[in-house]
Design a protein around this motif. Sequence first.
Motif, short mmCIF file in Angstrom:
data_model
loop_
_atom_site.label_atom_id
_atom_site.label_comp_id
_atom_site.label_asym_id
_atom_site.label_seq_id
_atom_site.Cartn_x
_atom_site.Cartn_y
_atom_site.Cartn_z
N ALA A 138 0.83 -1.21 0.00
CA ALA A 138 0.00 0.00 0.00
C ALA A 138 0.86 1.26 0.00
CB ALA A 138 -0.94 0.00 1.20
N LEU A 139 1.93 1.27 0.82
CA LEU A 139 2.79 2.44 0.88
C LEU A 139 3.54 2.65 -0.44
CD1 LEU A 139 3.88 4.74 2.58
CD2 LEU A 139 5.63 3.17 3.47
N THR A 140 4.00 1.56 -1.04
CA THR A 140 4.70 1.67 -2.32
C THR A 140 3.77 2.19 -3.41
OG1 THR A 140 6.14 -0.18 -1.70
CG2 THR A 140 6.02 0.40 -4.04
N VAL A 141 2.55 1.67 -3.45
CA VAL A 141 1.58 2.13 -4.45
C VAL A 141 1.26 3.61 -4.23
CG1 VAL A 141 -0.82 1.91 -5.19
CG2 VAL A 141 0.59 -0.13 -4.87
N TYR A 142 1.08 4.00 -2.98
CA TYR A 142 0.74 5.39 -2.68
C TYR A 142 1.84 6.34 -3.16
CZ TYR A 142 0.34 9.65 0.04
OH TYR A 142 0.30 10.96 0.43
N ARG A 143 3.08 6.04 -2.82
CA ARG A 143 4.18 6.93 -3.19
C ARG A 143 4.38 6.98 -4.69
NH1 ARG A 143 8.54 5.15 1.53
NH2 ARG A 143 7.66 6.44 3.20
N THR A 144 4.22 5.83 -5.36
CA THR A 144 4.41 5.80 -6.81
C THR A 144 3.34 6.61 -7.52
OG1 THR A 144 5.41 3.60 -6.63
CG2 THR A 144 4.64 4.30 -8.81
N LEU A 145 2.09 6.43 -7.13
CA LEU A 145 1.01 7.17 -7.77
C LEU A 145 1.08 8.66 -7.46
CD1 LEU A 145 -2.04 4.77 -7.35
CD2 LEU A 145 -0.71 5.23 -9.40
N ARG A 146 1.51 8.99 -6.25
CA ARG A 146 1.63 10.41 -5.91
C ARG A 146 2.74 11.08 -6.71
NH1 ARG A 146 3.53 12.05 -0.08
NH2 ARG A 146 5.51 11.68 -1.13
N ALA A 147 3.83 10.34 -6.94
CA ALA A 147 4.92 10.91 -7.73
C ALA A 147 4.56 10.98 -9.21
CB ALA A 147 6.19 10.06 -7.54
N THR A 148 3.78 10.01 -9.69
CA THR A 148 3.42 9.98 -11.11
C THR A 148 2.32 10.98 -11.43
OG1 THR A 148 3.98 7.63 -11.10
CG2 THR A 148 2.79 8.47 -13.01
N TYR A 149 1.35 11.09 -10.51
CA TYR A 149 0.23 12.02 -10.69
C TYR A 149 0.20 12.98 -9.50
CZ TYR A 149 -1.25 8.43 -14.01
OH TYR A 149 -1.30 7.54 -15.05
N PRO A 150 1.08 13.99 -9.48
CA PRO A 150 1.18 14.86 -8.30
C PRO A 150 -0.06 15.71 -8.06
CG PRO A 150 2.51 15.72 -10.11
CD PRO A 150 2.04 14.37 -10.54
N LEU A 151 -0.87 15.96 -9.08
CA LEU A 151 -2.06 16.79 -8.91
C LEU A 151 -3.27 15.99 -8.48
CD1 LEU A 151 -1.74 19.15 -12.01
CD2 LEU A 151 -0.95 19.53 -9.66
N ALA A 152 -3.17 14.68 -8.45
CA ALA A 152 -4.30 13.83 -8.07
C ALA A 152 -4.16 13.39 -6.63
CB ALA A 152 -4.38 12.60 -8.99
N GLN A 153 -5.27 12.98 -6.05
CA GLN A 153 -5.29 12.50 -4.68
C GLN A 153 -5.50 10.99 -4.69
OE1 GLN A 153 -8.35 14.78 -2.73
NE2 GLN A 153 -6.91 16.33 -2.06
N THR A 154 -4.60 10.29 -4.05
CA THR A 154 -4.67 8.83 -3.99
C THR A 154 -4.56 8.39 -2.54
OG1 THR A 154 -3.57 8.68 -6.13
CG2 THR A 154 -3.69 6.68 -4.81
N ARG A 155 -5.44 7.50 -2.13
CA ARG A 155 -5.40 6.94 -0.78
C ARG A 155 -5.42 5.42 -0.90
NH1 ARG A 155 -3.88 11.05 -0.16
NH2 ARG A 155 -4.65 12.84 1.03
N SER A 156 -4.50 4.76 -0.22
CA SER A 156 -4.47 3.29 -0.20
C SER A 156 -4.53 2.85 1.25
CB SER A 156 -3.20 2.78 -0.88
OG SER A 156 -2.05 3.38 -0.30
N ARG A 157 -5.62 2.20 1.61
CA ARG A 157 -5.85 1.83 3.01
C ARG A 157 -6.41 0.41 3.09
NH1 ARG A 157 -3.27 5.70 3.48
NH2 ARG A 157 -3.57 7.54 4.78
N SER A 158 -6.19 -0.23 4.23
CA SER A 158 -6.85 -1.49 4.52
C SER A 158 -7.94 -1.23 5.55
CB SER A 158 -5.84 -2.51 5.06
OG SER A 158 -5.40 -2.14 6.34
#
Length: 684
Positions: free
Chosen positions: A493-513
């Motif tokens: 989840a943390l890896t996905v969050y950081r990757t998506l935030r770096a790739t799409y800096p203007l978008a909001q992404t949350r990855s939670r269990s």
Amino acid sequence: METMDSSVGASATRRGHMVVCGDNALAQRITRELATVYEQHVTVVLPSLRGGDHGPQIAALLGDPALSVTAVEARVPDDAALRRAGVEEAAALALTSGDDQLNVHIALRARRLNPQLRLVIRMFNRTLGDYLEKLLDRAVEVVHPEMAAGTVDASTTVLSDSDTAAPSLVAAAVVGSDKIVSADGMLLRAKERTLGTVSRPGGRGDREPLCTLALLPDGRSGRAPEDAAEDDTDGPGLVLLPDDTELRGLSPSRGAVVLEAITPRHRPNPATGRLPRLPGVHDLAKLFSPRLRYSLGAMALLVTVLAALNWRLRGGNPLHSSYLTLLDFLAINEPNVNEPDAHQVLQLLASFAGLMMLPLLLAVVLESYGAFRKATSLRAPPRGLTGHIVLLGLGKVGTRVLDRLLELDIPVVCIERDIEARGIALARSRRVPTLIADVTEDDGVLEEARIKRSRALLALTSDDGTNLEAALYARQVKPELRVAMRLFDDEFALTVYRTLRATYPLAQTRSRSVSALAAPAFAGAMMGRQVLGAIPVGRRVLVFAAVDVRGNPLLEGRTVAEAFHRDAWRVLALDVTRPDETRPRPQGPGDDGTPPPGPAGSTGDGTAHTAGVGELAWRLHPGYVLRPSDRVVLAATRQGLATLLAAAPADDAGPDHSPGPAVPDARRVPGESDVPDLPRRPGP
């Protein structure tokens, strides 16, 4: 049953510690939450530290020298295992197994061993949980009536992980944040803003900051506090609960974390409320097609014309003529053999009209049956739909999230591959547009759900790969789309969050269990009903709690301004429930405006039982003097809350319910009228 202590052993257990029973992700997260956020000593009862579902992960907590965690290994948590875990001296016990019957069995054992124990039980069957909660609470009152006075918090709280996680998931989709606290039927969030926007007047009533929680270091702005928690970063210059005088003269671009209300409480107004509209002719007409309605109208007009002609020829009473025409229409009248030719022709015409009525009646039956079938079927997404939320997965969690979104009147389009899923019945009954398809096999499903015109995607299936694939595809279709994913593995989840935030800096992404979102509610319930929740800011944590003023020298007799301590605690609101009113218990981070999301407490539906708080008045006047009968909601650091609770008398039996005046210069949030003024403490 064989029971043994771990190498770090139960010998280190302390009086008043916490006990967590379970070998799953929820047990691991509750243990971490209690040990890190609240700095409690925790004993975990589990089958094995070397195997099982999360034994090695829990064993890693035991090996952390910064945490006070011990473990007791037992195949079944029997009386011997509970005694080794120190349940007889513990303050609270959390039962996290997915087996409702096992949790009930352990709860009954624990209540017998320690009547003063706070119980927090995970239950899937909410009806059974409601009965169990009432049973255990009543058992304490009957066997130990002295505890009913409130001197000991031996409450029983029944929670569901999906119910407690639903509000956070909804908040992540609606406002892009899942760090929320529920109080007074409102969802409160910590939002990072600049000082220039904080002090700007004219904002919306439900978005005006209630207070400033933290002052961020220079150069840190533009990100939400949960982002800081994701990165686990902090820096010099972070100030929690700053004084208002510190904010003056600072740069308008300086970042600050403020407390905002994101969901106002809507109460029906009897004076202006409208009665629900009864079904009318227009609603009934929807059962039939326009062609059928025109045919029935033409048939009624023909019968009316025949009745008028019959009355014109026969004379007399028009009602009698209409009666005879209907008898001829239904072919149950005697033949007009001896009547004039005109009467016989009218009878034949009425009989032919009656024959034409038979297929129309059959069409009415068939169309009404088809309309009812269509009403109970799943709707397709309308063409002009926009601003909606695409919800992927209608399992246990997805059903609760859908229910919350519908309560907030937010348009939703659901996607589910199993027609027998738990939430299909809810979607069908509420006429929610739903697609039965698999997003991993059909590339056009998200386009059919109008993903390009949606406001957010909630991927809540039980398959991490499906959720990630849907999120990545939605990112390609609409890069700025807000996405909240349900992922089980923390590292992933943390890896996905950081990757998506770096790739799409203007978008909001949350990855939670779900377990990560539910753990704060379970931990807060274990800490006692005074704890509403906690919000991390960087590496530090702010705890929200409800505290009685009576007997506390740090609060009683002091003004709101005098009771404030920088970097320790701040009084946020005052409970203004009248003495003759019953104080409902608000929901925890899970519980729905409902009872969760409902706004006024829990009825065993899986919402969190927390502090005994009723209606709250916010933005108190600094000169208001805190009286012994008051109960306040405050934000505090962990050390600050410990200091406040240590200063309170141990034999406090709860607040005095003697009548008193209202709060001066306080404003209800949102949309409530101001409360009358009180005389303030005279100056020196």
